[in-house]
Design a protein around this motif. Sequence first.
Motif, PDB file in Angstrom:
ATOM      1  N   UNK A  87       0.808  -1.220   0.000  1.00  0.00           N
ATOM      2  CA  UNK A  87       0.000   0.000   0.000  1.00  0.00           C
ATOM      3  C   UNK A  87       0.843   1.273   0.000  1.00  0.00           C
ATOM      4  N   UNK A  88       2.092   1.185   0.435  1.00  0.00           N
ATOM      5  CA  UNK A  88       2.958   2.375   0.506  1.00  0.00           C
ATOM      6  C   UNK A  88       4.310   2.068  -0.121  1.00  0.00           C
ATOM      7  N   UNK A  89       4.439   2.415  -1.402  1.00  0.00           N
ATOM      8  CA  UNK A  89       5.718   2.236  -2.089  1.00  0.00           C
ATOM      9  C   UNK A  89       6.647   3.409  -1.792  1.00  0.00           C
TER      10      UNK A  89
ATOM     11  N   UNK B  79      -1.243  13.204  -7.543  1.00  0.00           N
ATOM     12  CA  UNK B  79      -0.026  12.452  -7.237  1.00  0.00           C
ATOM     13  C   UNK B  79      -0.400  11.060  -6.733  1.00  0.00           C
ATOM     14  N   UNK B  80      -0.002   9.988  -7.430  1.00  0.00           N
ATOM     15  CA  UNK B  80      -0.423   8.632  -7.049  1.00  0.00           C
ATOM     16  C   UNK B  80       0.435   7.998  -5.956  1.00  0.00           C
ATOM     17  N   UNK B  81       0.703   8.749  -4.900  1.00  0.00           N
ATOM     18  CA  UNK B  81       1.428   8.247  -3.738  1.00  0.00           C
ATOM     19  C   UNK B  81       0.855   8.931  -2.496  1.00  0.00           C
ATOM     20  N   UNK B  82       1.034   8.343  -1.324  1.00  0.00           N
ATOM     21  CA  UNK B  82       0.677   9.058  -0.098  1.00  0.00           C
ATOM     22  C   UNK B  82       1.495  10.339   0.026  1.00  0.00           C
TER      23      UNK B  82
ATOM     24  N   UNK C 272      -4.952   5.536   0.775  1.00  0.00           N
ATOM     25  CA  UNK C 272      -4.652   4.122   0.548  1.00  0.00           C
ATOM     26  C   UNK C 272      -5.234   3.673  -0.784  1.00  0.00           C
ATOM     27  N   UNK C 273      -4.661   2.628  -1.379  1.00  0.00           N
ATOM     28  CA  UNK C 273      -5.233   2.098  -2.623  1.00  0.00           C
ATOM     29  C   UNK C 273      -6.636   1.558  -2.386  1.00  0.00           C
TER      30      UNK C 273
ATOM     31  N   UNK D 228      -9.713  -0.894  -2.444  1.00  0.00           N
ATOM     32  CA  UNK D 228      -9.851  -2.350  -2.443  1.00  0.00           C
ATOM     33  C   UNK D 228     -10.467  -2.835  -3.748  1.00  0.00           C
ATOM     34  N   UNK D 229     -11.332  -2.012  -4.341  1.00  0.00           N
ATOM     35  CA  UNK D 229     -12.019  -2.408  -5.569  1.00  0.00           C
ATOM     36  C   UNK D 229     -11.149  -2.236  -6.803  1.00  0.00           C
ATOM     37  N   UNK D 230     -10.256  -1.250  -6.777  1.00  0.00           N
ATOM     38  CA  UNK D 230      -9.410  -0.953  -7.933  1.00  0.00           C
ATOM     39  C   UNK D 230      -8.081  -0.411  -7.430  1.00  0.00           C
ATOM     40  N   UNK D 231      -7.040  -1.217  -7.500  1.00  0.00           N
ATOM     41  CA  UNK D 231      -5.740  -0.831  -6.943  1.00  0.00           C
ATOM     42  C   UNK D 231      -5.116   0.354  -7.657  1.00  0.00           C
ATOM     43  N   UNK D 232      -5.651   0.728  -8.817  1.00  0.00           N
ATOM     44  CA  UNK D 232      -5.139   1.885  -9.544  1.00  0.00           C
ATOM     45  C   UNK D 232      -5.758   3.191  -9.028  1.00  0.00           C
ATOM     46  N   UNK D 233      -6.781   3.080  -8.179  1.00  0.00           N
ATOM     47  CA  UNK D 233      -7.426   4.259  -7.621  1.00  0.00           C
ATOM     48  C   UNK D 233      -7.086   4.385  -6.139  1.00  0.00           C
ATOM     49  N   UNK D 234      -7.237   5.599  -5.620  1.00  0.00           N
ATOM     50  CA  UNK D 234      -6.883   5.876  -4.232  1.00  0.00           C
ATOM     51  C   UNK D 234      -8.106   6.331  -3.453  1.00  0.00           C
ATOM     52  N   UNK D 235      -8.149   5.933  -2.189  1.00  0.00           N
ATOM     53  CA  UNK D 235      -9.182   6.377  -1.252  1.00  0.00           C
ATOM     54  C   UNK D 235      -8.547   7.412  -0.341  1.00  0.00           C
TER      55      UNK D 235
END
Length: 249
Positions: free
Chosen positions: A60-62, A88-91, A110-111, A113-120
């Motif tokens: 979840x955190x690269x 920005x696709x990072x925390x 966080x990414x 759960x339904x789509x790892x390419x999207x962020x919550x």
Amino acid sequence: MTLYDWPRASAFGRVIPKNKIYEHAGVNTALKDLFVREVDQIIWSHKLAPETINLPATKSVAEIQVFRITQREKTLSTEALRAIDRAIPFPLLFELSHGGKIKLAAAYKRPSDADSMKWVLGDYFESEWLPEGGRRSALPVALNMGALYEQLISPLVEEQTARLVPGAQTGFAEASQSSFAAPDMQPLSLETKIALAEAIKATTREVNRIKARLSRERQFNKRVAINAELRAAKEELKRLSGDRDGEAE
């Protein structure tokens, strides 16, 4: 709350033009006007990543990015922070600067759960303003990027909630009074702390809303009913904050 002495190897120092945020976040005209009015400069100041701070990434955190925003006004709308977070696709962690002072701000990201390419993205939490040249602390000790992210966000959640309701910080530690309590009184997870903080925030708004109704009402029987609502809301706020003895005013 202290500021962090970001490791020298993580320094990035890239100025981000506002139009890049507009392009990647789908910003409308009203939000562009807000950026012009409230934001002076955006700097991508540090990149916390396995190669810069020697911690392994997690699913979840690269990486964790640190953005420094120089504000034109003392208040910065969370809509501006949310637009940058969307771009920005990072925390992200924000250092907000204005008038010789600085504070930290962040929303738990966080990414999906339904789509790892999207962020919550959750609510934003902020520290108090601190002197710009004040003491900075080393990063918390952590085993991986995910654990580091939680340790950077958690104090913001606790501090903001404690400012909102005196005694609420104790409530995080003594969560047995709350429906959010962890089994066997284990330390609360970050997500649980955030859920508790958001419940406290919502209940505080409800208390204030009922107080406003009470102040406007002149009929005795209606005031009695509103006072009963107010007592119930205050009791709920006390329960959430873990305040056994005091009363939230």
